[in-house]
Design an enzyme around this catalytic site. Structure first.
Site, PDB file in Angstrom:
ATOM      1  CG  ASP A 197      26.110 -41.284 -59.975  1.00 44.53           C
ATOM      2  OD1 ASP A 197      26.008 -41.913 -61.037  1.00 44.53           O
ATOM      3  OD2 ASP A 197      27.125 -41.312 -59.257  1.00 44.53           O
ATOM      4  CD  GLU A 230      23.843 -45.291 -61.807  1.00 46.64           C
ATOM      5  OE1 GLU A 230      24.553 -46.198 -62.279  1.00 46.64           O
ATOM      6  OE2 GLU A 230      24.199 -44.614 -60.844  1.00 46.64           O
TER       7      GLU A 230
END
Length: 664
Positions: free
Chosen positions: A312, A362
Site C-alpha cells: 500500500d 500500489e
C-alpha cells in the site's frame, strides 16, 4: 544471561538489516529450558531505562517479571510456566522516567479490539495440506499465468445475521468455504484480502496497522487464518495480502515513541509523519526498522503461505514531499526518499530469490522501473497497479456518450506505455467510496444504459493487457457505495439486469483463464494490435490480442460505448477464413460464425461484417492457420527470452547487502 535466545549472530544480522527470519527470535516464544517449559521474550528498545512483562499470568503485576538488557539494545526474559494463550504487554520505562504499556511489535496474536494486549501463540501446531499447490507453483513465472483477482474486505463481504453481536462477522473457517465456492464458480484465480494485519480502528479498513505479525482477531485465531489460506490453496486459489510498510498509527500502546524516543519513526519533524493521514512514517534509514518490515513480509510468506503482498501507498514512501507542505530534501537536493528506494530493492530482490512470492506495488508515482530488476536501476516489484488506466477509464465512463468523441484518447493512450511495466488493471475499493459512487453509477443514462455500459467496460478490461483486479460487489453491479459496516447487497443477484452483469463477468473470467493470448504478459507490444484506435465518432474500440509470433489463437475485441446500433458494422480482419463469435455482452449473442470478405477495411486485407447492438461488446476467434517455419523460429526465440528474463529477475542479488562474516 544464561540460555540467551537472541545470540551474537542474531544481533549481527539484525543490526545489518538482513535477519530475514527475525520473527522466530523477536517477540514471545514458547521454549523449554532445562526441562522447564515457559515463554521467552525478546524486545528491541535501546533507549528504555527498564522493561518488564506484565500479563494475566502474573496478575498484571509490575516488576515481577523484569527483563534483562543483555547488550546495548536487546532485552530478554524467560518466564517459567507461562503458556500459550497468556495475554501480555511490556511495561517500558522511558528515558524521562515515565512508564508506558506497550504491545509486542512481533506478537503472533492479539486481543480483539477494543482490547489490545498481545497474546502468546504457537504457530507450529497447524498441519498444512497445500503441498500440491506449493509444488505446482514452485519456480513458476507468474507473468505467464492468468491472474484475475477478487479484492475482498472480509468483514463486509457477507454478514452472519444470526449473530447477536454488532459485527456479525463470519469467521475465517466459514469464510474459507463460502468465499472459495464463490471465487471458484466465478473463475477468479486469486483473492486479495484487505485489513488482515491487526489494526484497532475499523474505519481505517486495516491500513493503520499496529501488529505486523498477527492476523486480525476479528475473524478468529492464527490457526483459523492458516486454515483459510490452506483451504484456498487446496482448491486452486492464490492468496494476496494487503501490506502497509509506509506508516503506522500514533496510539500510545503501539509503535509510536516506543522507548521514549522516535524508534520506529523518523526523528526529523519534516519526515516523522504523514499529515494527511495523521500517522507516523517508518524510518527506513535504520537497519533495525528496515529489518522489522522485511521480516514481516517474509513472515506472511513463510508462516502463512501467502502468494504475494500488495504494498500500500508506495508513492508516499518514494517521495519525501508526499502529502507535506514542507519536506526534507535528500542528500542530492531532490524529493525522492532514497532509503525507501534501497528498502524496496533489497526486499524485492531477497524475497524473489528465496521464495516464489512477490510484491505488487500500489503506486501512483511517475518513477520508472517499478517492476524492472534492481540491477537495472528498477525496484524489482512483480507487478504495479495501473492507476493511470483506472483514472483515465473512469473519466471516460463519467462522460456522456455524446461528448465521448472528445475524450477518446483517454482509452487509447494507455497502450503507449502499457508494456513499460508489468501492470495490473485495477478497479479497487478506492474507486467506490467517499462519494465516488459504485462502478455502475459511474456511467450516465438510464438503468439499462448503465448495465450495458458496465458489461462493455468489463469486456475491454479483460482484453486490455495486464493482470486484472475487481473489488467485491462490482461483479454484480452493486448500486450503493461500499460500506465496511454492512454486507454486500447480494439480493441484487436475483434481479435480471444485475444477474446478467454477473454472468457476463463470469464468462469473461473463464475466457481469460482459457486463452493464453489474454494473460501471457511477457510477450511485449506484439501481443496487442489496434484494428481501429480512432473510431471516436462512434465510441467504438477494436483491437486484437495475439501471440508475438502469429495470429493463431488470436482474439478480436469490438467494444461499443454508444447507445446506438451499428448495422453491418465493418471490422478489419488479419487473415482469411471463418471467424467465430465466442462472446457477446448480450445474453443471446452467441454463437455466430462470419466468413471474412476479401475487402480492404481498417487498413487490412479482410473484413468482418456483422450487426452491433447498443453498448454491445463482442469477442471473435481468429481462424487457425498452420505456423510457418519462420513463425516457429520466432516463437522459440520469444520463449527463450521470457525464460531468461524470469531467471534474471528471480536471481537478482545486486541489492542484497553483502555483509562481512561475523568475527568469532
Amino acid at each position: 544471561m544464561e540460555n540467551r535466545f537472541f545470540g551474537d549472530l542474531d544481533r549481527y544480522l539484525f543490526h545489518h538489516g538482513t535477519h530475514y527470519e527475525l520473527y522466530n527470535k523477536m517477540g514471545a516464544h514458547i521454549r523449554e529450558i532445562n526441562g522447564v517449559r515457559g515463554v521467552h521474550f525478546v524486545l528491541w528498545a535501546p533507549n528504555a531505562r527498564a522493561v518488564c512483562v506484565i500479563s494475566d499470568g502474573n496478575g498484571w503485576t509490575k516488576w515481577r517479571d523484569v527483563m534483562e538488557k543483555v547488550d546495548d539494545c536487546i532485552w530478554e526474559l524467560f518466564v517459567p510456566g507461562m503458556c500459550e494463550g497468556v495475554k501480555y504487554k511490556y511495561l517500558v520505562v522511558r528515558e524521562d522516567g515515565s512508564e508506558v504499556e506497550k504491545i509486542d511489535p512481533y506478537a503472533y496474536r492479539t486481543e480483539l479490539r477494543p482490547h489490545n494486549a498481545s497474546v502468546v501463540a504457537n504457530l507450529e501446531n497447524y498441519v498444512w495440506g497445500d503441498s500440491k499447490w506449493r509444488r505446482e507453483n514452485k519456480g513458476g513465472n507468474f507473468l505467464e499465468k492468468p491472474m484475475s483477482v477478487y479484492e475482498v474486505h472480509l468483514g463486509s463481504w457477507k454478514k452472519d445475521t444470526w449473530k447477536q453481536d454488532e459485527d456479525q462477522y463470519l469467521d475465517y473457517r466459514r469464510l474459507a468455504h463460502e468465499l472459495c465456492e464463490y471465487v471458484q464458480w466465478m473463475g477468479y484465480t486469486h483473492i486479495e484480502l484487505m485489513g488482515i494485519c491487526e489494526y484497532p480502528f475499523d474505519p481505517s479498513w486495516g491500513y493503520q496497522v499496529t501488529s505486523y505479525f498477527a492476523p486480525t482477531a476479528r475473524y478468529g485465531s492464527p490457526e483459523d487464518f492458516m486454515y483459510f489460506v490452506d483451504h484456498m490453496h487446496k482448491n486452486g486459489i492464490g492468496v494476496i495480502l494487503d501490506w502497509v510498510p509506509a506508516h503506522f498509527p500514533k496510539d500510545d500502546w503501539g509503535l509510536a515513541n516506543f522507548d521514549g524516543t522516535p524508534l520506529y519513526e523518523y526523528a526529523d519533524p519534516l519526515r516523522a509523519e504523514y499529515p494527511e493521514w495523521g500517522t507516523k512514517a517508518f524510518d527506513l534509514g535504520k537497519k533495525e526498522v528496515s529489518n522489522f518490515l522485511i521480516a514481516s513480509a517474509f513472515f506472511w510468506v513463510e508462516k502463512y503461505h501467502v502468494d504475494a503482498l500488495r504494498v500500500d501507498a508506495v508513492a508516499a514512501m518514494l517521495y519525501n514531499s508526499f502529502g507535506r507542505e514542507q519536506y526534507r530534501p535528500n542528500m542530492y537536493g531532490g524529493n525522492e526518499n532514497l532509503e525507501s528506494f534501497e528498502f524496496f530493492r533489497h526486499l524485492n530482490s531477497v524475497l524473489r530469490q528465496r521464495t516464489d512470492a512477490f510484491l505488487i506495488a500500489e503506486d501512483s508515482s511517475i518513477i520508472a522501473g517499478i517492476t524492472k530488476p534492481a540491477k537495472n536501476g528498477g525496484f524489482g516489484f512483480g507487478l504495479k497497479w495501473n492507476m493511470g488506466w483506472m483514472n483515465d477509464s473512469i473519466k471516460y465512463y463519467n462522460t456522456d456518450p455524446i461528448f465521448r468523441p472528445y475524450h477518446h484518447g483517454l482509452m487509447t493512450h494507455t497502450l503507449d506505455y502499457i508494456f513499460d511495466e508489468n501492470y495490473m488493471l485495477v478497479l479497487s475499493h478506492d474507486e467506490v467510496v467517499y462519494g465516488k459512487g459504485s462502478m455502475i453509477n459511474k456511467f450516465p443514462g438510464n438503468k439499462l444504459d448503465k448495465l450495458g455500459s458496465l458489461k462493455t467496460c468489463y469486456t475491454m478490461m479483460i482484453g486490455h493487457p495486464g493482470k486484472k483486479l475487481l473489488f467485491m460487489g462490482q461483479d454484480f453491479a452493486q448500486e450503493r457505495e461500499w460500506n465496511f459496516k454492512t454486507s454486500l447487497d447480494w439480493h441484487l443477484c436475483d434481479d435480471k439486469g444485475h444477474r446478467e452483469v454477473l454472468e457476463c463477468w463470469r464468462a469473461l473470467l473463464h475466457i481469460y483463464r482459457e486463452r493464453p493470448v489474454l494473460y501471457n504478459d511477457c510477450g511485449g507490444p506484439k501481443t496487442f494490435e489496434w484494428i481501429n484506435s480512432g473510431d471516436y465518432n462512434r465510441n467504438i474500440f477494436t483491437f486484437i490480442r495475439r501471440n508475438p509470433w502469429n495470429y493463431n489463437n488470436a482474439l478480436i475485441f469490438v467494444c461499443n460505448f454508444a447507445p446506438v446500433e451499428r448495422w453491418e458494422m465493418g471490422v478489419g480482419a488479419p487473415v482469411a477464413g471463418v471467424y467465430k463469435r465466442i462472446f457477446s455482452t448480450y445474453p443471446d449473442g452467441n454463437p455466430l460464425e462470419i466468413e471474412a470478405k476479401e475487402e480492404l477495411c481498417d487498413g487490412r486485407k479482410y473484413k468482418l461484417i456483422f450487426n452491433l447492438r447498443p453498448f454491445e461488446s463482442a469477442i471473435f476467434e481468429v481462424p487457425y492457420i498452420e505456423a510457418t517455419e519462420e513463425e516457429k523460429k520466432t516463437e522459440k526465440t520469444v520463449r527463450t527470452r521470457i525464460k531468461r528474463e524470469h531467471a534474471e529477475a528471480k536471481n537478482d542479488l545486486s541489492h542484497i547487502p553483502q555483509i562481512p562474516p561475523l568475527k568469532k
